[in-house]
Design an enzyme around this catalytic site. Structure first.
Site, PDB file in Angstrom:
ATOM      1  N   SER A   1     -91.817  17.033   3.019  1.00  9.96           N
ATOM      2  CA  SER A   1     -92.224  16.113   1.955  1.00  9.96           C
ATOM      3  C   SER A   1     -93.335  16.683   1.080  1.00  9.96           C
ATOM      4  O   SER A   1     -94.228  17.392   1.573  1.00  9.96           O
ATOM      5  CB  SER A   1     -92.729  14.816   2.595  1.00  9.96           C
TER       6      SER A   1
ATOM      7  N   GLU B   1     -95.717  15.084   0.170  1.00  9.52           N
ATOM      8  CA  GLU B   1     -96.992  14.546   0.670  1.00  9.52           C
ATOM      9  C   GLU B   1     -97.794  15.624   1.400  1.00  9.52           C
ATOM     10  O   GLU B   1     -99.009  15.526   1.518  1.00  9.52           O
ATOM     11  CB  GLU B   1     -96.738  13.374   1.622  1.00  9.52           C
TER      12      GLU B   1
ATOM     13  N   TYR C   1     -99.157  10.495   8.198  1.00  6.92           N
ATOM     14  CA  TYR C   1     -97.755  10.797   7.871  1.00  6.92           C
ATOM     15  C   TYR C   1     -97.612  12.244   7.408  1.00  6.92           C
ATOM     16  O   TYR C   1     -96.745  12.985   7.880  1.00  6.92           O
ATOM     17  CB  TYR C   1     -97.270   9.833   6.771  1.00  6.92           C
TER      18      TYR C   1
HETATM   19  O1  G4F Z   1     -94.084   4.677  -3.417  1.00 10.26           O
HETATM   20  P1  G4F Z   1     -95.169   5.132  -2.523  1.00 10.26           P
HETATM   21  O2  G4F Z   1     -95.508   4.240  -1.385  1.00 10.26           O
HETATM   22  O3  G4F Z   1     -94.744   6.594  -2.065  1.00 10.26           O
HETATM   23  P2  G4F Z   1     -95.569   7.835  -1.465  1.00 10.26           P
HETATM   24  O4  G4F Z   1     -96.758   7.395  -0.729  1.00 10.26           O
HETATM   25  O5  G4F Z   1     -95.761   8.827  -2.564  1.00 10.26           O
HETATM   26  O6  G4F Z   1     -94.538   8.435  -0.412  1.00 10.26           O
HETATM   27  C1  G4F Z   1     -93.136   8.519  -0.643  1.00 10.26           C
HETATM   28  O7  G4F Z   1     -92.787   9.766  -1.188  1.00 10.26           O
HETATM   29  C2  G4F Z   1     -93.037  10.885  -0.339  1.00 10.26           C
HETATM   30  C3  G4F Z   1     -92.542  12.130  -1.053  1.00 10.26           C
HETATM   31  O8  G4F Z   1     -93.592  12.694  -1.730  1.00 10.26           O
HETATM   32  C4  G4F Z   1     -92.334  10.718   0.981  1.00 10.26           C
HETATM   33  F1  G4F Z   1     -92.626  11.750   1.800  1.00 10.26           F
HETATM   34  C5  G4F Z   1     -92.746   9.422   1.639  1.00 10.26           C
HETATM   35  O9  G4F Z   1     -92.007   9.215   2.836  1.00 10.26           O
HETATM   36  C6  G4F Z   1     -92.441   8.295   0.684  1.00 10.26           C
HETATM   37  O10 G4F Z   1     -91.052   8.247   0.484  1.00 10.26           O
HETATM   38  O11 G4F Z   1     -96.519   5.352  -3.364  1.00 10.26           O
HETATM   39  C7  G4F Z   1     -96.579   6.134  -4.515  1.00 10.26           C
HETATM   40  C8  G4F Z   1     -97.940   5.998  -5.174  1.00 10.26           C
HETATM   41  C9  G4F Z   1     -99.123   6.143  -4.203  1.00 10.26           C
HETATM   42  O12 G4F Z   1    -100.102   6.964  -4.780  1.00 10.26           O
HETATM   43  C10 G4F Z   1     -99.670   4.727  -4.078  1.00 10.26           C
HETATM   44  O13 G4F Z   1    -101.060   4.673  -3.808  1.00 10.26           O
HETATM   45  O14 G4F Z   1     -98.038   4.680  -5.733  1.00 10.26           O
HETATM   46  C11 G4F Z   1     -99.348   4.187  -5.452  1.00 10.26           C
HETATM   47  N1  G4F Z   1     -99.326   2.717  -5.484  1.00 10.26           N
HETATM   48  C12 G4F Z   1    -100.032   1.935  -6.341  1.00 10.26           C
HETATM   49  N2  G4F Z   1     -99.831   0.641  -6.071  1.00 10.26           N
HETATM   50  C13 G4F Z   1     -98.627   1.914  -4.660  1.00 10.26           C
HETATM   51  C14 G4F Z   1     -98.936   0.600  -5.021  1.00 10.26           C
HETATM   52  N3  G4F Z   1     -97.788   2.205  -3.655  1.00 10.26           N
HETATM   53  C15 G4F Z   1     -97.209   1.178  -2.998  1.00 10.26           C
HETATM   54  N4  G4F Z   1     -96.333   1.456  -2.002  1.00 10.26           N
HETATM   55  N5  G4F Z   1     -97.504  -0.144  -3.302  1.00 10.26           N
HETATM   56  C16 G4F Z   1     -98.379  -0.475  -4.321  1.00 10.26           C
HETATM   57  O15 G4F Z   1     -98.622  -1.658  -4.579  1.00 10.26           O
END
Ligand code: G4F
Length: 328
Positions: free
Chosen positions: A127, A129, A151
């Site tokens: 990933s 990440e 993770y």
């Molecule tokens: O959609 P996210 O939760 O994805 P994240 O953490 O990037 O991880 C995903 O992608 C990775 C690949 O790079 C995978 F390995 C992993 O398993 C997963 O599929 O968050 C994306 C971004 C973060 O920076 C988070 O802080 O969006 C920001 N964010 C802002 N508000 C939010 C929110 N994320 C989530 N989930 N919910 C919010 O309300």
């Protein structure tokens, strides 16, 4: 007919990959966890031709049984505890499944392959990440890893173990360093789907606000259906290797909100969006964007669906789904 075994078959990537492999004429098997897994029905409905085996990434003997019963030519290890925010609260289970689960899969493949370690091809879902506190922009295969969550640390372990098994045993084990990839099948806890669903509900009058975390976070978001093709291409190469899979475009969560709200005719989303610290992470990954030159040059892979089109299609899907739910 080649045979493939997929862990994480119930997830977004598992379903897209199963569809792709079935289209290509594979005999597809999946590992599914738990006696009454509620997602079993989803898999049966979406890809009825997939043969399911009970197994758990933390239980080596169950994986060996799945290997013995399916006799795969290719193994795709997509199973993981994949929600980054959850991993701080559940660091042990994340380490066991997302990290040590890779060790169990590699061992199961190695033991099944016996005298000919390269006879079963292995794909590990690494990933972006892992780049975490990024040491260069854009990130490529050789960029120093600096994980920022339990993770990501577990993914780094799985990534290096895959390389180690390739180098130690001559296994055909490849790692795909995939940047964020989304679709209407994405779980609602991830930011793209949270936004597409929330916007649809606001448009339909079913909700009046969207409570978000860090709006300044930036990601390289692509379409999951494109990314599973890169996984398959990696296992068709004569030599196993590691590849970054990304669009090369970076957007912020604010851009995501712009596009999603514009798709339902709302230009100013400020009155509908509130930030809450509950959605902030103890350590953030601020600037992820990948350089997929190697995947393009060696695999001939490139993304087909752009960011705008992707988000608009997710909003459209959620408008239809939420209307259906509201009517029922
Ligand atoms: O959609 P996210 O939760 O994805 P994240 O953490 O990037 O991880 C995903 O992608 C990775 C690949 O790079 C995978 F390995 C992993 O398993 C997963 O599929 O968050 C994306 C971004 C973060 O920076 C988070 O802080 O969006 C920001 N964010 C802002 N508000 C939010 C929110 N994320 C989530 N989930 N919910 C919010 O309300």
């Amino acid at each position: 007919m080649p045979t493939a075994l997929i862990t994480g078959i119930t997830g977004q990537d598992g379903l897209y990959l199963a569809e792709l492999l079935l289209e290509k004429g594979y005999d597809v098997h999946g590992v599914i966890r738990g006696q009454n897994n509620p997602k079993r029905e989803l898999v049966r409905r979406t890809v009825p031709d997939v043969v399911l085996h009970n197994g758990d990434l933390t239980d080596l003997s169950s994986l060996m049984r799945a290997m013995r019963d399916s006799e795969p030519d290719e193994v795709y290890n997509l199973g993981a505890v994949s929600f980054v925010a959850y991993s701080w609260e559940n660091a042990h289970v994340t380490s066991d499944v997302t990290g040590k689960g890779v060790l169990n899969m590699l061992e199961a493949v190695r033991l099944q392959a016996g005298e000919d370690p390269g006879s079963i091809r292995f794909y590990q879902a690494s990933s972006s990440e892992m780049f975490g506190k990024v040491q260069e922009v854009p990130q490529r295969e050789k960029t120093l890893l600096w994980p920022r969550s339990p993770y990501a640390v577990a993914k780094v372990y799985g990534h290096y173990l895959t390389i180690n098994y390739r180098e130690s045993y001559g296994m055909h084990a490849s790692s795909g360093i995939l940047f964020n990839h989304e679709s209407p099948r994405r779980g609602p806890e991830f930011v793209t789907r949270k936004v597409s669903r929330g916007v649809a509900r606001i448009k339909l009058g079913l909700a009046d606000e969207l409570v978000m975390g860090n709006l300044d976070a930036q990601r390289d978001w692509g379409f999951a259906g494109d990314y599973v093709e890169a996984m398959w291409l990696m296992l068709q190469q004569p030599v196993a290797d590691d590849y970054v899979v990304a669009t090369g475009e970076m957007h912020s969560v604010r851009d995501l909100l712009d596009i999603a709200f514009a798709a339902v005719g709302i230009d100013d989303w400020a009155p509908f969006v509130r930030s809450h610290e509950a959605y902030l992470r103890p350590a953030e990954v601020d600037q992820l964007v990948g350089d997929a030159t190697k995947a393009r040059e060696v695999l001939g892979w490139k993304p087909r669906v752009g960011f705008h089109e992707l988000i608009e299609s997710m909003v459209e899907h959620d408008l239809a789904e939420q209307s259906r739910i509201a009517r029922s």
